[in-house]
Design a protein around this motif. Structure first.
Motif, PDB file in Angstrom:
ATOM      1  N   LEU A 106       6.329   5.443   3.319  1.00 16.74           N
ATOM      2  CA  LEU A 106       6.800   4.733   4.513  1.00 16.74           C
ATOM      3  C   LEU A 106       8.216   5.190   4.846  1.00 16.74           C
ATOM      4  CD1 LEU A 106       6.487   2.364   6.610  1.00 16.74           C
ATOM      5  CD2 LEU A 106       7.587   0.902   4.897  1.00 16.74           C
ATOM      6  N   VAL A 107       8.447   5.504   6.114  1.00 18.29           N
ATOM      7  CA  VAL A 107       9.793   5.856   6.571  1.00 18.29           C
ATOM      8  C   VAL A 107      10.380   4.648   7.293  1.00 18.29           C
ATOM      9  CG1 VAL A 107      11.134   7.376   8.075  1.00 18.29           C
ATOM     10  CG2 VAL A 107       9.222   8.307   6.745  1.00 18.29           C
ATOM     11  N   VAL A 108      11.530   4.199   6.811  1.00 15.84           N
ATOM     12  CA  VAL A 108      12.184   3.031   7.420  1.00 15.84           C
ATOM     13  C   VAL A 108      13.417   3.515   8.167  1.00 15.84           C
ATOM     14  CG1 VAL A 108      13.319   0.827   6.955  1.00 15.84           C
ATOM     15  CG2 VAL A 108      11.345   1.525   5.568  1.00 15.84           C
ATOM     16  N   ASN A 109      13.449   3.251   9.453  1.00 21.13           N
ATOM     17  CA  ASN A 109      14.595   3.683  10.264  1.00 21.13           C
ATOM     18  C   ASN A 109      15.603   2.554  10.362  1.00 21.13           C
ATOM     19  OD1 ASN A 109      13.168   6.004  10.752  1.00 21.13           O
ATOM     20  ND2 ASN A 109      12.353   5.289  12.710  1.00 21.13           N
ATOM     21  N   LEU A 110      16.816   2.827   9.898  1.00 21.97           N
ATOM     22  CA  LEU A 110      17.867   1.815   9.917  1.00 21.97           C
ATOM     23  C   LEU A 110      19.035   2.382  10.725  1.00 21.97           C
ATOM     24  CD1 LEU A 110      19.020  -0.895   8.706  1.00 21.97           C
ATOM     25  CD2 LEU A 110      19.875   0.489   6.806  1.00 21.97           C
ATOM     26  N   GLY A 111      19.017   2.135  12.017  1.00 22.84           N
ATOM     27  CA  GLY A 111      20.079   2.698  12.839  1.00 22.84           C
ATOM     28  C   GLY A 111      19.844   2.434  14.314  1.00 22.84           C
ATOM     29  N   GLY A 112      20.633   3.099  15.130  1.00 20.50           N
ATOM     30  CA  GLY A 112      20.505   2.955  16.577  1.00 20.50           C
ATOM     31  C   GLY A 112      19.387   3.833  17.124  1.00 20.50           C
ATOM     32  N   GLY A 113      19.411   4.025  18.426  1.00 21.30           N
ATOM     33  CA  GLY A 113      18.368   4.798  19.093  1.00 21.30           C
ATOM     34  C   GLY A 113      18.268   6.225  18.587  1.00 21.30           C
ATOM     35  N   ASN A 114      19.394   6.777  18.153  1.00 21.12           N
ATOM     36  CA  ASN A 114      19.345   8.155  17.662  1.00 21.12           C
ATOM     37  C   ASN A 114      18.528   8.272  16.385  1.00 21.12           C
ATOM     38  OD1 ASN A 114      20.714  10.018  19.367  1.00 21.12           O
ATOM     39  ND2 ASN A 114      22.528   8.763  19.061  1.00 21.12           N
ATOM     40  N   ILE A 115      18.756   7.339  15.467  1.00 25.06           N
ATOM     41  CA  ILE A 115      17.973   7.348  14.214  1.00 25.06           C
ATOM     42  C   ILE A 115      16.510   7.018  14.535  1.00 25.06           C
ATOM     43  CG2 ILE A 115      17.632   6.089  12.031  1.00 25.06           C
ATOM     44  CD1 ILE A 115      19.857   8.209  11.934  1.00 25.06           C
ATOM     45  N   CYS A 116      16.294   6.002  15.370  1.00 25.07           N
ATOM     46  CA  CYS A 116      14.903   5.623  15.707  1.00 25.07           C
ATOM     47  C   CYS A 116      14.151   6.831  16.269  1.00 25.07           C
ATOM     48  CB  CYS A 116      14.884   4.489  16.740  1.00 25.07           C
ATOM     49  SG  CYS A 116      15.489   2.919  16.100  1.00 25.07           S
ATOM     50  N   ASP A 117      14.761   7.547  17.212  1.00 24.59           N
ATOM     51  CA  ASP A 117      14.078   8.667  17.874  1.00 24.59           C
ATOM     52  C   ASP A 117      13.886   9.865  16.934  1.00 24.59           C
ATOM     53  OD1 ASP A 117      14.069   7.179  20.161  1.00 24.59           O
ATOM     54  OD2 ASP A 117      15.151   8.617  21.405  1.00 24.59           O
ATOM     55  N   THR A 118      14.971  10.241  16.250  1.00 29.30           N
ATOM     56  CA  THR A 118      14.943  11.453  15.419  1.00 29.30           C
ATOM     57  C   THR A 118      14.045  11.264  14.195  1.00 29.30           C
ATOM     58  OG1 THR A 118      17.254  11.775  16.028  1.00 29.30           O
ATOM     59  CG2 THR A 118      16.421  13.146  14.248  1.00 29.30           C
ATOM     60  N   SER A 119      14.234  10.149  13.517  1.00 25.00           N
ATOM     61  CA  SER A 119      13.498   9.926  12.278  1.00 25.00           C
ATOM     62  C   SER A 119      12.017   9.657  12.550  1.00 25.00           C
ATOM     63  CB  SER A 119      14.141   8.757  11.523  1.00 25.00           C
ATOM     64  OG  SER A 119      13.405   8.463  10.379  1.00 25.00           O
ATOM     65  N   SER A 120      11.731   8.937  13.643  1.00 23.28           N
ATOM     66  CA  SER A 120      10.314   8.709  13.977  1.00 23.28           C
ATOM     67  C   SER A 120       9.636  10.041  14.302  1.00 23.28           C
ATOM     68  CB  SER A 120      10.174   7.779  15.182  1.00 23.28           C
ATOM     69  OG  SER A 120      10.726   6.533  14.900  1.00 23.28           O
ATOM     70  N   GLY A 151       0.798  -1.230   0.000  1.00 25.90           N
ATOM     71  CA  GLY A 151       0.000   0.000   0.000  1.00 25.90           C
ATOM     72  C   GLY A 151       0.831   1.280   0.000  1.00 25.90           C
ATOM     73  N   TYR A 152       2.150   1.164  -0.006  1.00 26.64           N
ATOM     74  CA  TYR A 152       2.966   2.382   0.104  1.00 26.64           C
ATOM     75  C   TYR A 152       3.377   2.912  -1.264  1.00 26.64           C
ATOM     76  CZ  TYR A 152       2.969   1.373   5.010  1.00 26.64           C
ATOM     77  OH  TYR A 152       2.548   1.139   6.290  1.00 26.64           O
ATOM     78  N   SER A 153       3.303   4.227  -1.425  1.00 29.61           N
ATOM     79  CA  SER A 153       3.653   4.839  -2.703  1.00 29.61           C
ATOM     80  C   SER A 153       5.173   4.950  -2.853  1.00 29.61           C
ATOM     81  CB  SER A 153       3.022   6.228  -2.792  1.00 29.61           C
ATOM     82  OG  SER A 153       3.454   7.024  -1.705  1.00 29.61           O
ATOM     83  N   GLN A 154       5.860   5.204  -1.747  1.00 35.25           N
ATOM     84  CA  GLN A 154       7.313   5.390  -1.765  1.00 35.25           C
ATOM     85  C   GLN A 154       7.869   4.969  -0.417  1.00 35.25           C
ATOM     86  OE1 GLN A 154       9.223   8.987  -3.527  1.00 35.25           O
ATOM     87  NE2 GLN A 154       7.211   9.865  -3.204  1.00 35.25           N
ATOM     88  N   ILE A 155       9.175   4.732  -0.405  1.00 34.99           N
ATOM     89  CA  ILE A 155       9.842   4.396   0.865  1.00 34.99           C
ATOM     90  C   ILE A 155      11.052   5.309   1.029  1.00 34.99           C
ATOM     91  CG2 ILE A 155      11.124   2.601   2.123  1.00 34.99           C
ATOM     92  CD1 ILE A 155       9.429   0.504   0.647  1.00 34.99           C
ATOM     93  N   LEU A 156      11.239   5.838   2.225  1.00 41.32           N
ATOM     94  CA  LEU A 156      12.482   6.560   2.536  1.00 41.32           C
ATOM     95  C   LEU A 156      13.215   5.789   3.620  1.00 41.32           C
ATOM     96  CD1 LEU A 156      14.428   8.999   2.385  1.00 41.32           C
ATOM     97  CD2 LEU A 156      13.039  10.098   4.170  1.00 41.32           C
ATOM     98  N   ILE A 157      14.445   5.408   3.342  1.00 42.32           N
ATOM     99  CA  ILE A 157      15.263   4.731   4.360  1.00 42.32           C
ATOM    100  C   ILE A 157      16.166   5.777   5.021  1.00 42.32           C
ATOM    101  CG2 ILE A 157      17.026   2.967   4.806  1.00 42.32           C
ATOM    102  CD1 ILE A 157      15.929   1.464   2.329  1.00 42.32           C
ATOM    103  N   VAL A 158      16.014   5.912   6.326  1.00 46.11           N
ATOM    104  CA  VAL A 158      16.816   6.876   7.075  1.00 46.11           C
ATOM    105  C   VAL A 158      17.870   6.104   7.870  1.00 46.11           C
ATOM    106  CG1 VAL A 158      16.799   8.746   8.767  1.00 46.11           C
ATOM    107  CG2 VAL A 158      14.805   8.389   7.281  1.00 46.11           C
ATOM    108  N   SER A 159      19.134   6.392   7.562  1.00 40.31           N
ATOM    109  CA  SER A 159      20.212   5.695   8.276  1.00 40.31           C
ATOM    110  C   SER A 159      21.203   6.746   8.760  1.00 40.31           C
ATOM    111  CB  SER A 159      20.886   4.691   7.342  1.00 40.31           C
ATOM    112  OG  SER A 159      21.193   5.309   6.121  1.00 40.31           O
ATOM    113  N   ASP A 160      22.294   6.292   9.402  1.00 41.34           N
ATOM    114  CA  ASP A 160      23.326   7.269   9.748  1.00 41.34           C
ATOM    115  C   ASP A 160      24.597   6.949   8.971  1.00 41.34           C
ATOM    116  OD1 ASP A 160      24.902   5.450  11.166  1.00 41.34           O
ATOM    117  OD2 ASP A 160      24.163   6.063  13.122  1.00 41.34           O
TER     118      ASP A 160
END
Ligand SMILES: NC(=O)c1ccc[n+]([C@@H]2O[C@H](COP(=O)([O-])OP(=O)(O)OC[C@H]3O[C@@H](n4cnc5c(N)ncnc54)[C@H](O)[C@@H]3O)[C@@H](O)[C@H]2O)c1
Ligand SMILES: [Zn+2]
Length: 348
Positions: free
Chosen positions: A91-105, A35-44
Motif C-alpha cells: 500500500l502506498v500512503v500519500n502524506l502531503g499536498g497536491g504535489n505528493i498526491c499527484d506524483t506518488s499516485s 491484507g497489505y504486505s507492506q506500506i510505503l509512506i510518501v511525504s515531502d
C-alpha cells in the motif's frame, strides 16, 4: 467525523472519504490494512517532519514544490518500492499536498501495473480537490500534468487538524478551488464564501465537506473526464499556462494563485463571449479581485502555451466557461481575439 462515500458508476469502485479531526492516529480503525504486505509512506521534506502516522511502514521523503512534480520524483518512489521488494499487496500512503498526491499516485499506478493508494492530504487544496477524483500526474516538457493516469485511491482521510501548520499563502491558494466549486456548481455555496477568506474552524470544516461533495459528485458522473467533469477545469486553461510560465521564475506562483488569475480572465471571457450576464460577471470579478493581487500577464506566451494544453481537441482552444453564477459549460470554442482581449485587460 463525517464519512462520505463517493457515489460511482458501476465501472468504478467506491471509496470512502473521512473528514474530521485527530484522524491520522486512527488510520487502522478507518481503513482495513490487514491484507497489505507492506506500506510505503510518501511525504515531502515538510510533511515528513510535521506528521507521524504511527504505522509500521517504510518512508520516502521527496523535495517539495511544483518543480519537483516530475519523472525524477517518480523514479525515486519506484526505486524505493523496488528496494523494499514491494509486491502487488503493498500500500502506498500519500502524506502531503497536491504535489505528493499527484506524483506518488502516478508512481503507484505504474509500479507492477498498479498498487493501492491511500490519500492523506495535508494542504487545504489537496483536501478539497487534489486527493479526490483519481487524477494522477506530473508536469512534462513545460506543460502542467501532461503525463498521468487515472487511479482511484482506496480511501481519503481528511484530517482538518493538519492544516494548523499550513502557511497563510498556501491556505489562500487552496481557496481557489473552493471558490471554483461555488462558481461552477453551487451559487448558494459561493454566497457563503467571503472575500476575506477568514473562517472559524467549524466553518472551515463545513466548507471542506461541501467542496468534497461537489467534487465527488461531478467526478462520479464522469470519472474519466469525457464530458461533465470538464467543468472542473474552469480557470485552468489560462491558469495552467500562467502557472507553467511562472515556474521559470525563481519565485513561482502557487497553483491556486495561478488559478485565481485564470478564473479572473476566464470570467471575463465568459462575459465578452455573451454567455454570462453583466451582473454575475461583476459580482465574480469584484470578489476575485479582492483576493488576488494584479499581475502583468504575457499575452503572447500564454496564448502559445494554451495551444499546447492537453485540453484542446483538434487544435482549437476549448474552454470551460460560466453561463451564470453557479453554472458552467464545457467545450466552448473561443475566438483567439476574445482571449487576447481578456488577457490584455489585465495589463491596462
Ligand atoms: N489531481 C487533481 O485532481 C488535482 C486537483 C487540484 C490540484 N492538483 C495539483 O495539486 C498541486 C498543488 O498542490 P498544493 O497546493 O497542495 O501544493 P504542495 O503539495 O506543493 O504543498 C504546498 C507546500 O505546503 C507544504 N505543506 C503541505 N502540507 C503542509 C502542512 N500541513 N503544514 C505546513 N506545510 C505543509 C508542502 O511541503 C509544500 O511546500 C498542483 O500540482 C496541482 O496541479 C491536482
Ligand atoms: Zn487546480
Amino acid at each position: 467525523m463525517k464519512k462520505l462515500i463517493i457515489p460511482t458508476r458501476r465501472t468504478v469502485k467506491e471509496y470512502p472519504i473521512f473528514i474530521g479531526r485527530a484522524l491520522i492516529g486512527k488510520i487502522p480503525k478507518l481503513i482495513d490494512l490487514a491484507g497489505y504486505s507492506q506500506i510505503l509512506i510518501v511525504s515531502d521534506e515538510n510533511t515528513s517532519k510535521l506528521f507521524n502516522l504511527k504505522l509500521e511502514a517504510s518512508h520516502i521523503s521527496l523535495p517539495s514544490g511544483e518543480n519537483h512534480k516530475n519523472f525524477q520524483s517518480v523514479e525515486l518512489i519506484l526505486n524505493k518500492l523496488h528496494d523494499m521488494k514491494a509486491d502487488r499487496k503493498t500500500l502506498v500512503v500519500n502524506l502531503g499536498g497536491g504535489n505528493i498526491c499527484d506524483t506518488s499516485s502516478f508512481a503507484a499506478s505504474i509500479y507492477m501495473r498498479g498498487l493501492d493508494v491511500l490519500q492523506i492530504p495535508t494542504t487545504l487544496l489537496a483536501q478539497v480537490d487534489a486527493s479526490i477524483g483519481g487524477k494522477t500526474g506530473i508536469n512534462f516538457a513545460g506543460v502542467k500534468n501532461l503525463v498521468g493516469t487515472f487511479k482511484n485511491p482506496i480511501g481519503v482521510i481528511i484530517d482538518v487538524d493538519l492544516l494548523k501548520t499550513l502557511p497563510e499563502r498556501e491556505y489562500l491558494s487552496g481557496f481557489a478551488e473552493i471558490i471554483k466549486h461555488g462558481l461552477i456548481f453551487d451559487k448558494k455555496y459561493f454566497s457563503t464564501l467571503r472575500s476575506t477568506l477568514k473562517f472559524s474552524d467549524s466553518e472551515l470544516e463545513k466548507i471542506i465537506e461541501r467542496s468534497c461533495q461537489i467534487k465527488a459528485k461531478i467526478v462520479a458522473a464522469d470519472p474519466q473526464e469525457k464530458n461533465v467533469r470538464k467543468i472542473l477545469n474552469f480557470g485552468h486553461t489560462i491558469g495552467h499556462a500562467i502557472e507553467a510560465l511562472s515556474l521559470e521564475n525563481p519565485k513561482p506562483l502557487l497553483h491556486g494563485e495561478a488559478i485565481f488569475l485564470g478564473m479572473i480572465v476566464e470570467n471575463r471571457i465568459s462575459y465578452i463571449s455573451g454567455l454570462l450576464n453583466k451582473k454575475d460577471f461583476l459580482i465574480i470579478d469584484g470578489f476575485l479581485r479582492k483576493i488576488v493581487k494584479p499581475v502583468q500577464l504575457d499575452t503572447e506566451r500564454i496564448l502559445k502555451k494554451i495551444l499546447f494544453d492537453k485540453k484542446n481537441e483538434s487544435g482549437r482552444i476549448n474552454f470551460t466557461l460560466l453561463k451564470a453564477l453557479g453554472r458552467a459549460i464545457y467545450n466552448m470554442e473561443v475566438d483567439e481575439k476574445i482571449i487576447i482581449e481578456a488577457l490584455n485587460y489585465e495589463n491596462n
